[in-house]
Design a protein around this motif. Structure first.
Motif, PDB file in Angstrom:
ATOM      1  N   TYR A 164      11.412   2.215  -6.295  1.00 25.62           N
ATOM      2  CA  TYR A 164      10.964   1.751  -4.976  1.00 25.62           C
ATOM      3  C   TYR A 164      10.209   0.473  -5.261  1.00 25.62           C
ATOM      4  O   TYR A 164       9.030   0.491  -5.618  1.00 25.62           O
ATOM      5  N   SER A 165      10.911  -0.650  -5.201  1.00 28.89           N
ATOM      6  CA  SER A 165      10.327  -1.914  -5.650  1.00 28.89           C
ATOM      7  C   SER A 165      10.440  -2.973  -4.556  1.00 28.89           C
ATOM      8  O   SER A 165      11.509  -3.220  -4.008  1.00 28.89           O
TER       9      SER A 165
ATOM     10  N   GLU B 202       0.815  -1.212   0.000  1.00 29.57           N
ATOM     11  CA  GLU B 202       0.000   0.000   0.000  1.00 29.57           C
ATOM     12  C   GLU B 202       0.851   1.264   0.000  1.00 29.57           C
ATOM     13  O   GLU B 202       0.421   2.304  -0.511  1.00 29.57           O
TER      14      GLU B 202
ATOM     15  N   VAL C 199       3.754   1.675  -1.564  1.00 26.60           N
ATOM     16  CA  VAL C 199       4.526   1.848  -2.798  1.00 26.60           C
ATOM     17  C   VAL C 199       4.008   2.984  -3.675  1.00 26.60           C
ATOM     18  O   VAL C 199       4.790   3.858  -4.077  1.00 26.60           O
ATOM     19  N   PRO C 200       2.711   3.045  -4.019  1.00 29.85           N
ATOM     20  CA  PRO C 200       2.273   4.148  -4.899  1.00 29.85           C
ATOM     21  C   PRO C 200       2.528   5.534  -4.316  1.00 29.85           C
ATOM     22  O   PRO C 200       2.906   6.454  -5.052  1.00 29.85           O
ATOM     23  N   ALA C 201       2.341   5.694  -3.019  1.00 32.08           N
ATOM     24  CA  ALA C 201       2.596   6.994  -2.392  1.00 32.08           C
ATOM     25  C   ALA C 201       4.071   7.363  -2.474  1.00 32.08           C
ATOM     26  O   ALA C 201       4.420   8.511  -2.751  1.00 32.08           O
TER      27      ALA C 201
ATOM     28  N   CYS D  69      12.131  10.031  -6.189  1.00 33.89           N
ATOM     29  CA  CYS D  69      12.027   8.560  -6.200  1.00 33.89           C
ATOM     30  C   CYS D  69      12.194   8.057  -7.627  1.00 33.89           C
ATOM     31  O   CYS D  69      11.356   8.306  -8.494  1.00 33.89           O
TER      32      CYS D  69
ATOM     33  N   HIS E  27       6.198   6.295  -4.727  1.00 32.93           N
ATOM     34  CA  HIS E  27       6.517   6.579  -6.128  1.00 32.93           C
ATOM     35  C   HIS E  27       6.255   8.045  -6.473  1.00 32.93           C
ATOM     36  O   HIS E  27       6.925   8.602  -7.355  1.00 32.93           O
ATOM     37  N   ASP E  28       5.297   8.666  -5.787  1.00 34.07           N
ATOM     38  CA  ASP E  28       4.968  10.067  -6.054  1.00 34.07           C
ATOM     39  C   ASP E  28       5.857  11.056  -5.304  1.00 34.07           C
ATOM     40  O   ASP E  28       5.741  12.268  -5.511  1.00 34.07           O
TER      41      ASP E  28
END
Length: 105
Positions: free
Chosen positions: A39-40, A25, A27-29, A36, A31-32
């Motif tokens: 982030y994997s 959950e 990860v998408p935040a 960044c 990525h923004d």
């Protein structure tokens, strides 16, 4: 110069699903977030509760902002008692060689 991070997180027995869900959950935040580049999330092969995050940040300042950001605060709050040990974090200096697309993150 970019900053590369490899972080290992090990869930307590019975907390594997919570740790995985919380990390996915976030990860998408992340990525923004500014700076960044990667982030994997990965799971160590053959395990259910050992997770490895590979990160690439544009700068040390971007990494520091990430560490103090909203996404990591939420992760820390949720996973405070769900990890078997403190995360192991390794900061790397790249030594690019050969084809730069293949020889560096």
């Amino acid at each position: 110069m970019s900053v590369i991070i490899v972080a290992n997180l090990v869930a307590k027995a019975g907390q594997e699903e919570l740790v995985e869900k919380t990390l996915l959950e976030a990860v998408p935040a992340v990525h923004d977030e500014p700076g960044c580049a990667r982030y994997s999330l990965h799971r160590k092969k053959g395990t259910v509760g050992h997770f490895v995050m590979v990160e690439k940040w544009a700068s040390e300042n971007d990494l520091q902002s990430h560490r103090g950001g909203i996404a990591m605060a939420k992760v820390g709050k949720v996973l405070g008692d769900a990890l078997a040990e403190a995360p192991s974090v390794v900061v790397l200096d790249a030594l690019p060689a050969g084809d730069l697309d293949k020889g560096a993150l």
